[in-house]
Write a protein that holds these residues in place. Structure first.
Motif, PDB file in Angstrom:
ATOM      1  N   VAL A  93       0.862  -1.175   0.000  1.00  0.00           N
ATOM      2  CA  VAL A  93       0.000   0.000   0.000  1.00  0.00           C
ATOM      3  C   VAL A  93       0.902   1.229   0.000  1.00  0.00           C
ATOM      4  N   LYS A  94       0.737   2.052  -1.022  1.00  0.00           N
ATOM      5  CA  LYS A  94       1.512   3.288  -1.117  1.00  0.00           C
ATOM      6  C   LYS A  94       0.595   4.465  -0.815  1.00  0.00           C
ATOM      7  N   PHE A  95       0.994   5.254   0.183  1.00  0.00           N
ATOM      8  CA  PHE A  95       0.245   6.457   0.525  1.00  0.00           C
ATOM      9  C   PHE A  95       0.969   7.665  -0.048  1.00  0.00           C
ATOM     10  N   GLU A  96       0.233   8.495  -0.762  1.00  0.00           N
ATOM     11  CA  GLU A  96       0.713   9.807  -1.192  1.00  0.00           C
ATOM     12  C   GLU A  96       0.143  10.781  -0.175  1.00  0.00           C
ATOM     13  N   ILE A  97       0.998  11.349   0.650  1.00  0.00           N
ATOM     14  CA  ILE A  97       0.559  12.148   1.796  1.00  0.00           C
ATOM     15  C   ILE A  97       0.777  13.626   1.499  1.00  0.00           C
ATOM     16  N   TRP A  98      -0.306  14.367   1.549  1.00  0.00           N
ATOM     17  CA  TRP A  98      -0.264  15.810   1.352  1.00  0.00           C
ATOM     18  C   TRP A  98      -0.493  16.480   2.698  1.00  0.00           C
ATOM     19  N   ASP A  99       0.518  17.172   3.183  1.00  0.00           N
ATOM     20  CA  ASP A  99       0.478  17.900   4.450  1.00  0.00           C
ATOM     21  C   ASP A  99       0.216  19.361   4.096  1.00  0.00           C
ATOM     22  N   THR A 100      -0.997  19.820   4.356  1.00  0.00           N
ATOM     23  CA  THR A 100      -1.381  21.165   3.931  1.00  0.00           C
ATOM     24  C   THR A 100      -1.019  22.222   4.972  1.00  0.00           C
ATOM     25  N   ALA A 101      -0.820  23.435   4.508  1.00  0.00           N
ATOM     26  CA  ALA A 101      -0.560  24.567   5.397  1.00  0.00           C
ATOM     27  C   ALA A 101      -1.860  24.948   6.091  1.00  0.00           C
ATOM     28  N   GLY A 102      -1.773  25.322   7.352  1.00  0.00           N
ATOM     29  CA  GLY A 102      -2.969  25.654   8.111  1.00  0.00           C
ATOM     30  C   GLY A 102      -3.323  27.128   8.128  1.00  0.00           C
ATOM     31  N   GLN A 103      -2.411  27.978   7.676  1.00  0.00           N
ATOM     32  CA  GLN A 103      -2.696  29.408   7.709  1.00  0.00           C
ATOM     33  C   GLN A 103      -3.883  29.730   6.799  1.00  0.00           C
ATOM     34  N   GLU A 104      -4.688  30.648   7.240  1.00  0.00           N
ATOM     35  CA  GLU A 104      -5.908  31.024   6.509  1.00  0.00           C
ATOM     36  C   GLU A 104      -5.609  31.462   5.075  1.00  0.00           C
ATOM     37  N   ARG A 105      -4.461  32.093   4.856  1.00  0.00           N
ATOM     38  CA  ARG A 105      -4.148  32.578   3.510  1.00  0.00           C
ATOM     39  C   ARG A 105      -3.973  31.449   2.500  1.00  0.00           C
ATOM     40  N   TYR A 106      -3.757  30.200   2.984  1.00  0.00           N
ATOM     41  CA  TYR A 106      -3.612  29.055   2.088  1.00  0.00           C
ATOM     42  C   TYR A 106      -4.895  28.230   1.941  1.00  0.00           C
ATOM     43  N   HIS A 107      -5.947  28.652   2.635  1.00  0.00           N
ATOM     44  CA  HIS A 107      -7.197  27.875   2.621  1.00  0.00           C
ATOM     45  C   HIS A 107      -7.735  27.652   1.207  1.00  0.00           C
ATOM     46  N   SER A 108      -7.623  28.640   0.363  1.00  0.00           N
ATOM     47  CA  SER A 108      -8.165  28.515  -0.997  1.00  0.00           C
ATOM     48  C   SER A 108      -7.438  27.445  -1.816  1.00  0.00           C
ATOM     49  N   LEU A 109      -6.230  27.064  -1.402  1.00  0.00           N
ATOM     50  CA  LEU A 109      -5.480  26.016  -2.101  1.00  0.00           C
ATOM     51  C   LEU A 109      -5.899  24.607  -1.680  1.00  0.00           C
ATOM     52  N   ALA A 110      -6.534  24.482  -0.535  1.00  0.00           N
ATOM     53  CA  ALA A 110      -6.850  23.165   0.028  1.00  0.00           C
ATOM     54  C   ALA A 110      -7.621  22.251  -0.930  1.00  0.00           C
ATOM     55  N   PRO A 111      -8.645  22.738  -1.645  1.00  0.00           N
ATOM     56  CA  PRO A 111      -9.363  21.829  -2.540  1.00  0.00           C
ATOM     57  C   PRO A 111      -8.466  21.166  -3.586  1.00  0.00           C
ATOM     58  N   MET A 112      -7.422  21.853  -3.992  1.00  0.00           N
ATOM     59  CA  MET A 112      -6.476  21.275  -4.949  1.00  0.00           C
ATOM     60  C   MET A 112      -5.786  20.047  -4.332  1.00  0.00           C
ATOM     61  N   TYR A 113      -5.543  20.079  -3.032  1.00  0.00           N
ATOM     62  CA  TYR A 113      -4.857  18.978  -2.365  1.00  0.00           C
ATOM     63  C   TYR A 113      -5.806  17.850  -1.970  1.00  0.00           C
ATOM     64  N   TYR A 114      -7.036  18.163  -1.533  1.00  0.00           N
ATOM     65  CA  TYR A 114      -7.936  17.075  -1.145  1.00  0.00           C
ATOM     66  C   TYR A 114      -8.742  16.517  -2.309  1.00  0.00           C
ATOM     67  N   ARG A 115      -8.703  17.155  -3.465  1.00  0.00           N
ATOM     68  CA  ARG A 115      -9.387  16.618  -4.640  1.00  0.00           C
ATOM     69  C   ARG A 115      -8.797  15.250  -4.987  1.00  0.00           C
ATOM     70  N   GLY A 116      -9.625  14.250  -5.091  1.00  0.00           N
ATOM     71  CA  GLY A 116      -9.174  12.906  -5.427  1.00  0.00           C
ATOM     72  C   GLY A 116      -8.616  12.115  -4.262  1.00  0.00           C
ATOM     73  N   ALA A 117      -8.643  12.695  -3.067  1.00  0.00           N
ATOM     74  CA  ALA A 117      -8.119  11.982  -1.896  1.00  0.00           C
ATOM     75  C   ALA A 117      -9.090  10.883  -1.473  1.00  0.00           C
ATOM     76  N   GLN A 118      -8.523   9.741  -1.099  1.00  0.00           N
ATOM     77  CA  GLN A 118      -9.332   8.643  -0.574  1.00  0.00           C
ATOM     78  C   GLN A 118      -9.443   8.717   0.943  1.00  0.00           C
ATOM     79  N   ALA A 119      -8.536   9.470   1.583  1.00  0.00           N
ATOM     80  CA  ALA A 119      -8.544   9.580   3.037  1.00  0.00           C
ATOM     81  C   ALA A 119      -8.075  10.954   3.467  1.00  0.00           C
ATOM     82  N   ALA A 120      -8.616  11.394   4.604  1.00  0.00           N
ATOM     83  CA  ALA A 120      -8.203  12.670   5.187  1.00  0.00           C
ATOM     84  C   ALA A 120      -8.043  12.504   6.686  1.00  0.00           C
TER      85      ALA A 120
END
Length: 165
Positions: A64-91
């Motif tokens: 099992v290979k996990f591709e792990i995306w660790d997102t920034a928590g600052q509010e200014r990066y919130h708009s980028l989050a959908p790009m990272y969770y799009r297609g994710a099988q787990a969060a």
């Protein structure tokens, strides 16, 4: 062909995208580092945008290979989050057990994922920084240790309410 090469040639590889979400400084990067490197660093630089890791776990007949995306928590990066969770099988949605506002923000992340991510996504709610809580006095903060703001029971009730691990 050696035995290990033969095993690799016949085993199945399953690949999953995993995203970590939560407010800034709740410990997402520490969790990712522990998952991938098996070690904890008390000091972490703030993530800018997102960090990417991979971790492969080998079992008898598959990997099992996990591709792990660790997102920034600052509010200014919130708009980028959908790009990272799009297609994710787990969060993994992380909050700091000593900060009520980080829990509220985690619940907002859960709601966003349930609205906009795949309907099949598996979401885990994770309370972090329990090691910082004073064991002797959970009702009163000491000079060096904060009090626990979110009880285990409250977190479990919230997880059940939203169908989370």
């Amino acid at each position: 062909m050696s035995n290990s090469q033969n095993t690799q040639a016949t085993s199945k590889l399953f690949q999953y995208k995993l995203v970590l979400l939560g407010e800034s400084a709740v410990g997402k990067s520490s969790i990712a580092t522990c998952l991938v490197k098996g070690k904890f660093d008390a000091v972490q630089e703030s993530t800018i945008g997102a960090a990417f890791f991979t971790q492969t776990l080998a079992f008898e007949d598959h990997s099992v290979k996990f591709e792990i995306w660790d997102t920034a928590g600052q509010e200014r990066y919130h708009s980028l989050a959908p790009m990272y969770y799009r297609g994710a099988q787990a969060a993994i949605v992380v909050y700091d057990v000593t900060k009520e506002e980080s829990f509220e923000r985690a619940v907002n992340w859960v709601k966003e994922l349930q609205r906009q991510a795949s309907s099949q996504i598996v979401i885990a709610l994770v309370g972090n920084k329990l090691d910082l809580v004073s064991e002797a006095a959970e009702g009163s903060a000491t000079e060096q240790r904060p009090i626990r703001a979110i009880s285990t029971e409250h977190a479990k009730q919230t997880a059940t309410k939203y169908g989370l691990l």
